[in-house]
Design a protein around this motif. Structure first.
Motif, PDB file in Angstrom:
ATOM      1  N   LEU A 246      10.849  17.701 -11.113  1.00 16.34           N
ATOM      2  CA  LEU A 246       9.600  17.042 -10.704  1.00 16.34           C
ATOM      3  C   LEU A 246       9.504  15.641 -11.308  1.00 16.34           C
ATOM      4  O   LEU A 246       9.100  14.687 -10.625  1.00 16.34           O
ATOM      5  CB  LEU A 246       8.401  17.892 -11.133  1.00 16.34           C
ATOM      6  CG  LEU A 246       8.092  19.133 -10.301  1.00 16.34           C
ATOM      7  CD1 LEU A 246       7.017  19.963 -10.968  1.00 16.34           C
ATOM      8  CD2 LEU A 246       7.663  18.745  -8.897  1.00 16.34           C
ATOM      9  N   LEU A 247       9.859  15.523 -12.584  1.00 14.21           N
ATOM     10  CA  LEU A 247       9.866  14.209 -13.218  1.00 14.21           C
ATOM     11  C   LEU A 247      10.892  13.293 -12.563  1.00 14.21           C
ATOM     12  O   LEU A 247      10.656  12.085 -12.421  1.00 14.21           O
ATOM     13  CB  LEU A 247      10.159  14.354 -14.711  1.00 14.21           C
ATOM     14  CG  LEU A 247       9.104  15.078 -15.549  1.00 14.21           C
ATOM     15  CD1 LEU A 247       9.569  15.200 -16.993  1.00 14.21           C
ATOM     16  CD2 LEU A 247       7.766  14.350 -15.489  1.00 14.21           C
ATOM     17  N   TRP A 248      12.009  13.860 -12.165  1.00 12.67           N
ATOM     18  CA  TRP A 248      13.054  13.068 -11.512  1.00 12.67           C
ATOM     19  C   TRP A 248      12.580  12.505 -10.179  1.00 12.67           C
ATOM     20  O   TRP A 248      12.853  11.352  -9.842  1.00 12.67           O
ATOM     21  CB  TRP A 248      14.293  13.927 -11.318  1.00 12.67           C
ATOM     22  CG  TRP A 248      15.446  13.221 -10.699  1.00 12.67           C
ATOM     23  CD1 TRP A 248      15.756  13.145  -9.369  1.00 12.67           C
ATOM     24  CD2 TRP A 248      16.450  12.453 -11.375  1.00 12.67           C
ATOM     25  NE1 TRP A 248      16.879  12.401  -9.171  1.00 12.67           N
ATOM     26  CE2 TRP A 248      17.331  11.960 -10.389  1.00 12.67           C
ATOM     27  CE3 TRP A 248      16.682  12.137 -12.705  1.00 12.67           C
ATOM     28  CZ2 TRP A 248      18.422  11.174 -10.714  1.00 12.67           C
ATOM     29  CZ3 TRP A 248      17.772  11.359 -13.025  1.00 12.67           C
ATOM     30  CH2 TRP A 248      18.630  10.889 -12.034  1.00 12.67           C
TER      31      TRP A 248
ATOM     32  N   SER B  61      12.319   8.555  -9.564  1.00 15.20           N
ATOM     33  CA  SER B  61      13.096   7.890  -8.519  1.00 15.20           C
ATOM     34  C   SER B  61      12.193   7.206  -7.495  1.00 15.20           C
ATOM     35  O   SER B  61      12.519   6.110  -7.002  1.00 15.20           O
ATOM     36  CB  SER B  61      14.011   8.904  -7.827  1.00 15.20           C
ATOM     37  OG  SER B  61      13.262   9.984  -7.295  1.00 15.20           O
ATOM     38  N   SER B  62      11.045   7.807  -7.186  1.00 11.46           N
ATOM     39  CA  SER B  62      10.106   7.173  -6.250  1.00 11.46           C
ATOM     40  C   SER B  62       9.524   5.892  -6.852  1.00 11.46           C
ATOM     41  O   SER B  62       9.412   4.869  -6.157  1.00 11.46           O
ATOM     42  CB  SER B  62       8.980   8.145  -5.897  1.00 11.46           C
ATOM     43  OG  SER B  62       9.497   9.321  -5.309  1.00 11.46           O
TER      44      SER B  62
ATOM     45  N   LEU C  55       9.518  -0.134  -7.395  1.00 14.83           N
ATOM     46  CA  LEU C  55       9.775  -1.297  -8.247  1.00 14.83           C
ATOM     47  C   LEU C  55      10.852  -2.189  -7.644  1.00 14.83           C
ATOM     48  O   LEU C  55      10.712  -3.422  -7.619  1.00 14.83           O
ATOM     49  CB  LEU C  55      10.194  -0.831  -9.638  1.00 14.83           C
ATOM     50  CG  LEU C  55      10.564  -1.921 -10.644  1.00 14.83           C
ATOM     51  CD1 LEU C  55       9.370  -2.823 -10.926  1.00 14.83           C
ATOM     52  CD2 LEU C  55      11.078  -1.301 -11.939  1.00 14.83           C
ATOM     53  N   HIS C  56      11.910  -1.581  -7.151  1.00 11.44           N
ATOM     54  CA  HIS C  56      12.988  -2.365  -6.527  1.00 11.44           C
ATOM     55  C   HIS C  56      12.484  -3.087  -5.279  1.00 11.44           C
ATOM     56  O   HIS C  56      12.834  -4.253  -5.028  1.00 11.44           O
ATOM     57  CB  HIS C  56      14.145  -1.433  -6.179  1.00 11.44           C
ATOM     58  CG  HIS C  56      15.308  -2.112  -5.535  1.00 11.44           C
ATOM     59  ND1 HIS C  56      15.458  -2.187  -4.158  1.00 11.44           N
ATOM     60  CD2 HIS C  56      16.370  -2.773  -6.058  1.00 11.44           C
ATOM     61  CE1 HIS C  56      16.563  -2.854  -3.876  1.00 11.44           C
ATOM     62  NE2 HIS C  56      17.136  -3.215  -5.009  1.00 11.44           N
ATOM     63  N   LEU C  57      11.648  -2.434  -4.496  1.00 13.27           N
ATOM     64  CA  LEU C  57      11.083  -3.064  -3.305  1.00 13.27           C
ATOM     65  C   LEU C  57      10.209  -4.253  -3.659  1.00 13.27           C
ATOM     66  O   LEU C  57      10.290  -5.316  -3.027  1.00 13.27           O
ATOM     67  CB  LEU C  57      10.282  -2.020  -2.514  1.00 13.27           C
ATOM     68  CG  LEU C  57       9.646  -2.485  -1.200  1.00 13.27           C
ATOM     69  CD1 LEU C  57      10.721  -2.871  -0.193  1.00 13.27           C
ATOM     70  CD2 LEU C  57       8.760  -1.384  -0.624  1.00 13.27           C
ATOM     71  N   ASP C  58       9.381  -4.120  -4.672  1.00 12.11           N
ATOM     72  CA  ASP C  58       8.512  -5.221  -5.090  1.00 12.11           C
ATOM     73  C   ASP C  58       9.311  -6.369  -5.703  1.00 12.11           C
ATOM     74  O   ASP C  58       8.959  -7.540  -5.521  1.00 12.11           O
ATOM     75  CB  ASP C  58       7.473  -4.711  -6.091  1.00 12.11           C
ATOM     76  CG  ASP C  58       6.446  -3.793  -5.449  1.00 12.11           C
ATOM     77  OD1 ASP C  58       6.264  -3.903  -4.224  1.00 12.11           O
ATOM     78  OD2 ASP C  58       5.853  -2.974  -6.156  1.00 12.11           O
ATOM     79  N   MET C  59      10.374  -6.044  -6.413  1.00 18.08           N
ATOM     80  CA  MET C  59      11.207  -7.098  -6.989  1.00 18.08           C
ATOM     81  C   MET C  59      11.884  -7.917  -5.898  1.00 18.08           C
ATOM     82  O   MET C  59      11.937  -9.159  -5.977  1.00 18.08           O
ATOM     83  CB  MET C  59      12.251  -6.471  -7.920  1.00 18.08           C
ATOM     84  CG  MET C  59      11.659  -5.947  -9.221  1.00 18.08           C
ATOM     85  SD  MET C  59      12.787  -4.885 -10.154  1.00 18.08           S
ATOM     86  CE  MET C  59      14.138  -6.016 -10.457  1.00 18.08           C
ATOM     87  N   CYS C  60      12.386  -7.251  -4.870  1.00 17.66           N
ATOM     88  CA  CYS C  60      12.980  -7.979  -3.732  1.00 17.66           C
ATOM     89  C   CYS C  60      11.928  -8.808  -3.006  1.00 17.66           C
ATOM     90  O   CYS C  60      12.209  -9.936  -2.561  1.00 17.66           O
ATOM     91  CB  CYS C  60      13.632  -6.990  -2.777  1.00 17.66           C
ATOM     92  SG  CYS C  60      15.042  -6.100  -3.452  1.00 17.66           S
ATOM     93  N   LYS C  61      10.711  -8.274  -2.904  1.00 22.21           N
ATOM     94  CA  LYS C  61       9.628  -9.018  -2.259  1.00 22.21           C
ATOM     95  C   LYS C  61       9.289 -10.279  -3.048  1.00 22.21           C
ATOM     96  O   LYS C  61       9.110 -11.362  -2.463  1.00 22.21           O
ATOM     97  CB  LYS C  61       8.393  -8.118  -2.135  1.00 22.21           C
ATOM     98  CG  LYS C  61       7.157  -8.830  -1.628  1.00 22.21           C
ATOM     99  CD  LYS C  61       5.958  -7.907  -1.668  1.00 22.21           C
ATOM    100  CE  LYS C  61       4.687  -8.659  -1.279  1.00 22.21           C
ATOM    101  NZ  LYS C  61       3.490  -7.782  -1.354  1.00 22.21           N
TER     102      LYS C  61
END
Length: 261
Positions: free
Chosen positions: A94-96, A100-101, A106-112
């Motif tokens: 559940l923590l995983w 991961s979500s 975070l990766h999406l916002d960094m690319c944005k």
């Protein structure tokens, strides 16, 4: 009779519980930091964009990357343990999924932010979008860094060439995040749709309008199931009177047509 030493087992149980609690606290902290980073990322390219905002984004991103690196190594090591108890494995999965979500967001916002910073430069203030918002976002960054007041903790202003430095640093963090996500999928095989959520089951919430409708129905039907409702009786009497009136008018018109034709 041989003596049984349960001290090692108790210490392992305490250590396991403490490790699970620490991992849960780290994931919750990461979720909070990612939410703050998303809030700050939404201001890039708007009229509130500034060097201070870019500096706050950098600090929040560094904190998120630091937490993600620690959580990734801890959860990966735990889930790769074949002797892990089933109950703890479910909690770790559940923590995983939550981790991961959050990492993908975070990766999406960094690319944005990387694309928006390339399109809207701070040197050209005319190109910034006038959204009508005012004020800074120091409180958001302070919540992400878990400090009382960000303005009191920082004594120096952000450098003038921060925009160029931030672009290189952001590109490196995006590459590191890509590598981390790929490494996670390679080392640990946890199918998200196979992980069952745990926790209290909340009933479906009804809206105020539906609640008021149910309340009005209850108020308008005070009768019991045994006998007919007074409102239904009045409705039936009214319908019968209307039908009788229509029949009487139709009969009168037919008689008049017969006599005067």
């Amino acid at each position: 009779m041989p003596l049984v030493n349960n001290k090692v087992g108790d210490e392992c149980t305490v250590s396991t519980d403490k490790s699970s609690t620490d991992a849960k606290a780290l994931v919750q902290s990461l979720i909070k930091v990612v939410a703050c980073h998303r809030h700050l990322a939404s201001c890039v390219g708007s009229c509130t964009d500034s060097l201070q905002l870019r500096d706050e984004l950098r600090k929040t991103r560094e904190r998120a990357v630091e937490l993600a690196t620690s959580i990734c190594s801890h959860l990966t090591r735990t889930l790769r343990d074949k002797n892990l108890p089933q109950v703890q494995r479910k909690e770790t999965e559940l923590l995983w999924v939550g981790f991961s979500s959050s990492l993908e967001l975070l990766h999406l916002d960094m690319c944005k932010v990387f694309k928006m910073a390339d399109t809207f430069t701070l040197a050209d203030n005319v190109s910034l979008v006038q959204t009508g918002l005012q004020g800074g976002a120091c409180e958001v960054c302070a919540r992400a860094l878990s400090v009382a007041d960000l303005q009191q903790t920082e004594s120096t202003a952000p450098p003038a060439d921060l925009e160029g430095q931030e672009r290189c640093s952001l590109e490196q963090d995006i590459s590191q995040m890509d590598h981390m996500i790929d490494d996670m999928e390679t080392k640990v095989n946890v199918l998200r749709w196979m992980v069952e959520p745990q926790g209290p089951q909340f009933p479906l919430c009804s809206t105020d309008s539906s609640s008021m409708a149910l309340l009005s129905v209850d108020e308008e039907s005070p009768g019991t199931e045994e006998g007919p409702k007074p409102l239904c009786q009045r409705s039936l009497v009214f319908v019968l009177l209307m039908l009788c009136g229509v029949v009487a008018v139709a009969t009168t018109l037919s008689i008049c047509i017969v006599f005067f034709s």
